[in-house]
Design a protein around this motif. Structure first.
Motif, PDB file in Angstrom:
ATOM      1  N   GLU A  15       4.306  -3.327  -7.088  1.00  0.00           N
ATOM      2  CA  GLU A  15       3.355  -2.302  -7.495  1.00  0.00           C
ATOM      3  C   GLU A  15       2.159  -2.349  -6.556  1.00  0.00           C
ATOM      4  OE1 GLU A  15       0.319  -2.295 -11.116  1.00  0.00           O
ATOM      5  OE2 GLU A  15       2.404  -2.151 -11.799  1.00  0.00           O
ATOM      6  N   ASN A  28      -5.566   8.625   2.656  1.00  0.00           N
ATOM      7  CA  ASN A  28      -4.392   9.353   3.171  1.00  0.00           C
ATOM      8  C   ASN A  28      -3.585   8.492   4.132  1.00  0.00           C
ATOM      9  OD1 ASN A  28      -4.285  11.850   1.928  1.00  0.00           O
ATOM     10  ND2 ASN A  28      -5.768  12.758   3.335  1.00  0.00           N
ATOM     11  N   GLN A  29      -4.273   7.834   5.046  1.00  0.00           N
ATOM     12  CA  GLN A  29      -3.587   6.995   6.031  1.00  0.00           C
ATOM     13  C   GLN A  29      -2.873   5.831   5.359  1.00  0.00           C
ATOM     14  OE1 GLN A  29      -6.558   5.913   8.923  1.00  0.00           O
ATOM     15  NE2 GLN A  29      -6.538   7.923   9.887  1.00  0.00           N
ATOM     16  N   MET A  31      -1.714   5.759   2.286  1.00  0.00           N
ATOM     17  CA  MET A  31      -0.567   6.339   1.582  1.00  0.00           C
ATOM     18  C   MET A  31       0.583   6.615   2.561  1.00  0.00           C
ATOM     19  SD  MET A  31      -1.161   6.537  -1.650  1.00  0.00           S
ATOM     20  CE  MET A  31       0.029   7.738  -2.211  1.00  0.00           C
ATOM     21  N   ASP A  32       0.243   7.197   3.709  1.00  0.00           N
ATOM     22  CA  ASP A  32       1.272   7.480   4.714  1.00  0.00           C
ATOM     23  C   ASP A  32       1.951   6.189   5.174  1.00  0.00           C
ATOM     24  OD1 ASP A  32       0.727  10.171   4.553  1.00  0.00           O
ATOM     25  OD2 ASP A  32      -0.475  10.237   6.390  1.00  0.00           O
ATOM     26  N   ARG A  33       1.157   5.157   5.418  1.00  0.00           N
ATOM     27  CA  ARG A  33       1.714   3.876   5.874  1.00  0.00           C
ATOM     28  C   ARG A  33       2.624   3.255   4.828  1.00  0.00           C
ATOM     29  NH1 ARG A  33      -1.292   0.575  10.061  1.00  0.00           N
ATOM     30  NH2 ARG A  33      -0.963   1.973  11.795  1.00  0.00           N
ATOM     31  N   LEU A  34       2.213   3.331   3.570  1.00  0.00           N
ATOM     32  CA  LEU A  34       3.013   2.756   2.497  1.00  0.00           C
ATOM     33  C   LEU A  34       4.336   3.496   2.305  1.00  0.00           C
ATOM     34  CD1 LEU A  34       0.208   2.003  -0.109  1.00  0.00           C
ATOM     35  CD2 LEU A  34       1.620   0.319   1.088  1.00  0.00           C
ATOM     36  N   LYS A  35       4.335   4.777   2.598  1.00  0.00           N
ATOM     37  CA  LYS A  35       5.542   5.584   2.434  1.00  0.00           C
ATOM     38  C   LYS A  35       6.518   5.435   3.602  1.00  0.00           C
ATOM     39  CE  LYS A  35       3.254   9.191  -0.218  1.00  0.00           C
ATOM     40  NZ  LYS A  35       2.779  10.575  -0.157  1.00  0.00           N
ATOM     41  N   GLU A  36       6.026   4.918   4.715  1.00  0.00           N
ATOM     42  CA  GLU A  36       6.871   4.793   5.902  1.00  0.00           C
ATOM     43  C   GLU A  36       8.049   3.876   5.641  1.00  0.00           C
ATOM     44  OE1 GLU A  36       4.379   3.298   8.992  1.00  0.00           O
ATOM     45  OE2 GLU A  36       3.428   5.216   9.324  1.00  0.00           O
ATOM     46  N   LYS A  37       9.174   4.298   6.124  1.00  0.00           N
ATOM     47  CA  LYS A  37      10.370   3.460   6.044  1.00  0.00           C
ATOM     48  C   LYS A  37      10.716   3.031   7.456  1.00  0.00           C
ATOM     49  CE  LYS A  37      12.260   5.241   1.865  1.00  0.00           C
ATOM     50  NZ  LYS A  37      12.324   4.413   0.793  1.00  0.00           N
ATOM     51  N   GLU A  89      11.061   5.572  13.628  1.00  0.00           N
ATOM     52  CA  GLU A  89      11.465   4.372  12.906  1.00  0.00           C
ATOM     53  C   GLU A  89      10.896   3.082  13.493  1.00  0.00           C
ATOM     54  OE1 GLU A  89      15.717   4.712  12.855  1.00  0.00           O
ATOM     55  OE2 GLU A  89      15.668   6.021  11.117  1.00  0.00           O
TER      56      GLU A  89
END
Length: 148
Positions: A15, A28-29, A31-37, A89
């Motif tokens: 979590e 925002n940045q 959030m974007d980093r956390l969503k990166e796969k 990636e």
């Protein structure tokens, strides 16, 4: 920015909680980093053999005769993905675009040399070199100086 890590043996899943006064560019940045796969491993072929390697093993990627190739300390391998797919990636803080047809691992760079036509020549630890298009010079400088 303040970072806290809390270990709770009761949790079933990881979590992440971001606390901020307001929603801004920094949020925002994050959030974007956390969503990166990101992929942990890549594979390429040499003759009929498939080789597996980690992103940090990659010196650079480039296109040759419409084929994406990857260069590691161990050799050159043919990739099945397109260059832009691999770029998405790879860790963006570690890799940088040199030109339309090449991406480099910043950790593999040894030195830069200015060229007469405004481009840079990049030398890798293994002695190989690639040229940086003028379009990408400022991005590389920013990443090297820790501002990108």
């Amino acid at each position: 920015m303040k970072i806290n890590v809390e270990i709770d043996e009761e949790l079933e899943k990881l979590e992440v909680l971001i606390r901020a006064k307001e929603w801004n560019e920094e949020v925002n940045q994050l959030m974007d980093r956390l969503k990166e796969k990101r992929r942990s491993y890549f594979s390429g072929t040499e003759d009929e053999t498939r080789h597996v390697f980690k992103p940090e093993d990659i010196l650079y990627l480039y296109t040759e005769n419409k084929t994406v190739m990857v260069r590691t300390e161990e050799g050159r391998y043919r990739m099945k993905e397109r260059l832009y797919e691999l770029e998405d990636e790879l860790p963006e803080e570690q890799f940088v675009r040199l030109s339309k047809s090449a991406i480099a691992n910043l950790d593999a760079l040894e030195k830069f040399e200015a060229s007469f036509n405004g481009t840079l020549c990049v030398y890798f630890r293994n002695g190989e070199k690639e040229y940086v298009s003028r379009r990408y010079v400022s991005e590389i400088k920013q990443k090297i100086e820790g501002k990108g």
